[in-house]
Design a protein around this motif. Structure first.
Motif, short mmCIF file in Angstrom:
data_model
loop_
_atom_site.label_atom_id
_atom_site.label_comp_id
_atom_site.label_asym_id
_atom_site.label_seq_id
_atom_site.Cartn_x
_atom_site.Cartn_y
_atom_site.Cartn_z
N THR A 1 0.64 -1.20 0.05
CA THR A 1 0.14 0.08 0.01
C THR A 1 1.32 1.32 0.31
O THR A 1 0.28 2.21 -1.40
CB THR A 1 -0.71 -0.27 1.41
OG1 THR A 1 -1.74 -1.06 1.13
CG2 THR A 1 -1.83 0.93 1.32
N HIS B 1 -4.32 -6.50 11.12
CA HIS B 1 -3.39 -6.07 11.95
C HIS B 1 -3.08 -4.64 11.59
O HIS B 1 -3.02 -4.61 10.19
CB HIS B 1 -2.44 -7.63 11.72
CG HIS B 1 -1.64 -7.40 10.62
ND1 HIS B 1 -0.92 -8.53 9.78
CD2 HIS B 1 -1.84 -6.61 9.11
CE1 HIS B 1 -0.23 -8.23 8.31
NE2 HIS B 1 -0.84 -6.62 8.27
N LYS C 1 -9.58 -5.12 1.44
CA LYS C 1 -9.45 -4.17 2.60
C LYS C 1 -10.68 -4.35 3.40
O LYS C 1 -10.86 -3.69 4.68
CB LYS C 1 -8.48 -3.49 2.79
CG LYS C 1 -6.70 -3.79 2.30
CD LYS C 1 -6.48 -5.14 3.07
CE LYS C 1 -4.70 -5.20 2.52
NZ LYS C 1 -4.05 -4.10 2.29
P1 PGA Z 1 0.17 -4.37 2.31
O1 PGA Z 1 0.24 -4.93 3.40
O2 PGA Z 1 -0.10 -2.67 1.93
O3 PGA Z 1 0.90 -5.40 1.87
O4 PGA Z 1 -1.88 -4.57 1.73
C1 PGA Z 1 -0.77 -3.28 4.82
C2 PGA Z 1 -0.07 -4.54 6.26
O5 PGA Z 1 -0.09 -6.19 6.27
O6 PGA Z 1 -0.25 -3.68 7.76
#
Ligand code: PGA
Length: 259
Positions: free
Chosen positions: A39, A138, A202
């Motif tokens: 992200t 998390h 998400k």
């Molecule tokens: P990502 O991970 O940005 O790769 O989806 C976010 C996280 O696990 O905090």
């Protein structure tokens, strides 16, 4: 929580960069808490472009990353130290001596974790903590059922997280299942928090963080207890919220008030 909903992942990165640029303009020697993962990549690229354009400088900034795999030293390409050097620090005017990532190769990891919290305190605490969120809610590597007042420590990664991150490791390559992560209590100590999330994967975690009960099954829900949190999400990550229009309405009202 201030929730800002944007049309695209690129707009989420731009909005996050605007907030960081504004904070660094007000406090050039800020202490930033930084995150890894997919992200923030667009955010780091945007900040690097703004640094090249002279809009923002990191020359007086101190950084502390959230977490590191245990068993990887900083030279390993999948270590979060290597990620930070490659994806961000190499492209901005930061003093690398003022960048901190937990030591994945520490002889005594438990002691290194306690020491990491002490170094954050010695630096004056974190002014702005950047976060992503895992599909399981998390933050950092604080997996579900982490204590909501935890400090920096060694954590066992969940099967979910190991599976999500397996794509970064070659077939047959050792993939760590332990990490050092700052605690949820450490994150809540930051003076301000900025969480970015994009994509439909998400959406459930974002809903639980914003609307759900404060509960260890969604560690990010602990952010409801923090007085100064900005969550920036795209439409897809907002798609499971009960009433996304409410947050768009609040943002329009805030703008009218000249926030
Ligand atoms: P990502 O991970 O940005 O790769 O989806 C976010 C996280 O696990 O905090």
């Amino acid at each position: 929580m201030r929730v800002l909903i944007r049309d695209s992942a690129a707009d989420v990165a731009g909005c996050g960069a605007d907030l960081i640029e504004a904070r660094l303009a007000a406090r050039p020697a800020a202490v930033l808490g930084l995150a890894t993962g997919a992200t923030p990549l667009a955010l780091y690229r945007e900040l690097a472009a703004r640094a090249r354009a002279g809009r923002v400088s990191f020359s007086d900034v101190t950084t502390f990353n959230l977490d590191e795999y245990l068993g990887l030293d900083g030279a390993h390409p999948q270590s979060y130290r290597a990620y930070m050097d490659r994806e961000f620090f190499a492209h901005v005017d930061i003093d690398i001596a003022r960048t901190h990532v937990p030591a994945g190769n520490a002889g005594n990891a438990r002691r290194a974790a306690v020491e990491y919290d002490r170094r954050i305190a010695d630096a004056g605490g974190i002014d702005l903590q950047l976060l992503g969120i895992g599909r399981n809610g998390h933050i950092g590597f604080n997996e579900p059922y982490s204590s909501l007042s935890s400090r920096t420590r060694v954590k066992t990664l969940s099967a979910n997280t190991i599976a999500d991150n397996a794509r970064f490791f070659a077939d047959g390559e050792y993939q760590p299942h332990l990490a050092i992560t700052v605690g949820i209590g450490t994150i809540l100590d930051a003076r301000e928090v900025l969480l970015l999330a994009t994509g439909e994967a998400k959406a459930a975690a974002v809903r639980d963080m914003i609307e759900g009960p404060v509960a260890a099954r969604c560690p990010a829900s602990a952010l409801q207890l923090h007085a100064h949190v900005t969550v920036v999400i795209d439409d897809a990550a907002a798609s499971a919220l009960d009433d996304p229009e409410f947050f768009r309405h609040i943002e329009r009202e805030d703008r009218a008030l000249g926030d």
